[in-house]
Design a protein around this motif. Structure first.
Motif, short mmCIF file in Angstrom:
data_model
loop_
_atom_site.label_atom_id
_atom_site.label_comp_id
_atom_site.label_asym_id
_atom_site.label_seq_id
_atom_site.Cartn_x
_atom_site.Cartn_y
_atom_site.Cartn_z
N MET A 1 0.85 -1.18 0.00
CA MET A 1 0.00 0.00 0.00
C MET A 1 0.89 1.24 0.00
N ASN A 2 0.35 2.35 -0.39
CA ASN A 2 1.13 3.57 -0.52
C ASN A 2 1.15 4.38 0.77
N GLY A 3 1.53 5.66 0.68
CA GLY A 3 1.63 6.52 1.84
C GLY A 3 0.31 6.83 2.52
N ASP A 4 -0.79 6.40 1.93
CA ASP A 4 -2.10 6.61 2.56
C ASP A 4 -2.36 5.64 3.71
N ALA A 5 -1.58 4.57 3.80
CA ALA A 5 -1.84 3.50 4.77
C ALA A 5 -1.89 3.99 6.22
N PRO A 6 -0.95 4.82 6.68
CA PRO A 6 -1.05 5.28 8.08
C PRO A 6 -2.34 6.05 8.35
N TYR A 7 -2.82 6.77 7.35
CA TYR A 7 -4.06 7.53 7.51
C TYR A 7 -5.26 6.60 7.59
N LEU A 8 -5.24 5.57 6.77
CA LEU A 8 -6.31 4.57 6.80
C LEU A 8 -6.32 3.87 8.16
N LEU A 9 -5.15 3.52 8.64
CA LEU A 9 -5.03 2.88 9.94
C LEU A 9 -5.49 3.81 11.06
N ALA A 10 -5.14 5.06 10.97
CA ALA A 10 -5.56 6.03 11.99
C ALA A 10 -7.08 6.16 12.02
N VAL A 11 -7.70 6.20 10.86
CA VAL A 11 -9.17 6.28 10.81
C VAL A 11 -9.77 5.03 11.45
N TYR A 12 -9.19 3.88 11.18
CA TYR A 12 -9.66 2.63 11.75
C TYR A 12 -9.58 2.66 13.29
N ILE A 13 -8.42 3.02 13.80
CA ILE A 13 -8.21 3.03 15.25
C ILE A 13 -9.13 4.05 15.92
N LEU A 14 -9.19 5.24 15.38
CA LEU A 14 -10.03 6.28 15.98
C LEU A 14 -11.51 5.95 15.86
N LEU B 1 -2.85 12.38 15.99
CA LEU B 1 -2.33 11.03 16.16
C LEU B 1 -1.07 10.80 15.32
N LEU B 2 -1.07 11.30 14.10
CA LEU B 2 0.06 11.07 13.19
C LEU B 2 1.08 12.20 13.17
N ASP B 3 0.84 13.24 13.96
CA ASP B 3 1.73 14.40 14.00
C ASP B 3 1.90 15.01 12.61
N ARG B 4 0.75 15.27 11.98
CA ARG B 4 0.69 15.89 10.67
C ARG B 4 -0.17 17.14 10.75
N SER B 5 -0.12 17.95 9.73
CA SER B 5 -0.98 19.13 9.69
C SER B 5 -2.38 18.72 9.25
N PRO B 6 -3.40 19.44 9.70
CA PRO B 6 -4.76 19.14 9.24
C PRO B 6 -4.92 19.20 7.72
N SER B 7 -4.20 20.12 7.07
CA SER B 7 -4.31 20.21 5.61
C SER B 7 -3.75 18.97 4.93
N THR B 8 -2.68 18.41 5.48
CA THR B 8 -2.11 17.17 4.93
C THR B 8 -3.11 16.03 5.09
N VAL B 9 -3.75 15.96 6.25
CA VAL B 9 -4.74 14.91 6.49
C VAL B 9 -5.92 15.06 5.54
N GLU C 1 3.58 5.61 18.73
CA GLU C 1 2.43 5.14 17.97
C GLU C 1 2.47 5.58 16.51
N ALA C 2 2.81 6.83 16.25
CA ALA C 2 2.88 7.30 14.86
C ALA C 2 3.95 6.53 14.10
N ASP C 3 5.09 6.27 14.74
CA ASP C 3 6.15 5.49 14.10
C ASP C 3 5.67 4.07 13.81
N ALA C 4 4.98 3.48 14.78
CA ALA C 4 4.47 2.12 14.61
C ALA C 4 3.48 2.06 13.45
N MET C 5 2.68 3.09 13.29
CA MET C 5 1.72 3.13 12.18
C MET C 5 2.45 3.19 10.84
N GLU C 6 3.50 3.99 10.78
CA GLU C 6 4.28 4.10 9.55
C GLU C 6 4.94 2.76 9.22
N VAL C 7 5.59 2.16 10.19
CA VAL C 7 6.29 0.90 9.97
C VAL C 7 5.31 -0.21 9.60
#
Length: 123
Positions: free
Chosen positions: A1-14, A30-38, A93-99
């Protein structure tokens, strides 16, 4: 999966924790990103049919999105357990989501067998 995977996982967990829809700011925190990036990632996930994104309301997983996120979640639990039990890192947690998004199911399964406990117990 591409770079969207951590976001998909975050939506799932939340979603599991608080119910859908999941807001942009919660994922950003959760992912330490900007709202615009999300927001941009939510648009990608929506175009891919993995979430329904409603501006100002948040994202809700589709059936396909839930299936993919559930598989990612298994790898995430394993990586999180590895971080805590082997590396003695609690707040990664954010690192674990990326990995987790980079691991194949086979690698995640092998990692799980190397851990001192079964990370899927009680999850």
């Amino acid at each position: 999966m591409n770079g969207d995977a951590p976001y998909l996982l975050a939506v799932y967990i939340l979603s599991e924790q608080h119910g859908p829809p999941v807001g942009t700011s919660a994922v950003a925190e959760l992912l330490d990103r900007s709202p615009s990036t999300v927001t941009e990632q939510f648009k990608h996930l929506d175009r891919d049919g993995l979430v329904h994104h409603e501006p100002y309301a948040g994202a809700t997983l589709t059936e396909e999105g839930r299936e993919r996120a559930a598989a990612l979640h298994e790898a995430y639990v394993t990586v999180s357990w590895f971080y805590r039990s082997v590396l003695d890192l609690d707040s990664r947690e954010a690192d674990a989501m990326e990995v987790a998004s980079l691991l194949s199911p086979d690698v995640a399964d092998r990692l799980a067998t190397m851990l001192p406990y079964d990370p899927t117990e009680g999850s």
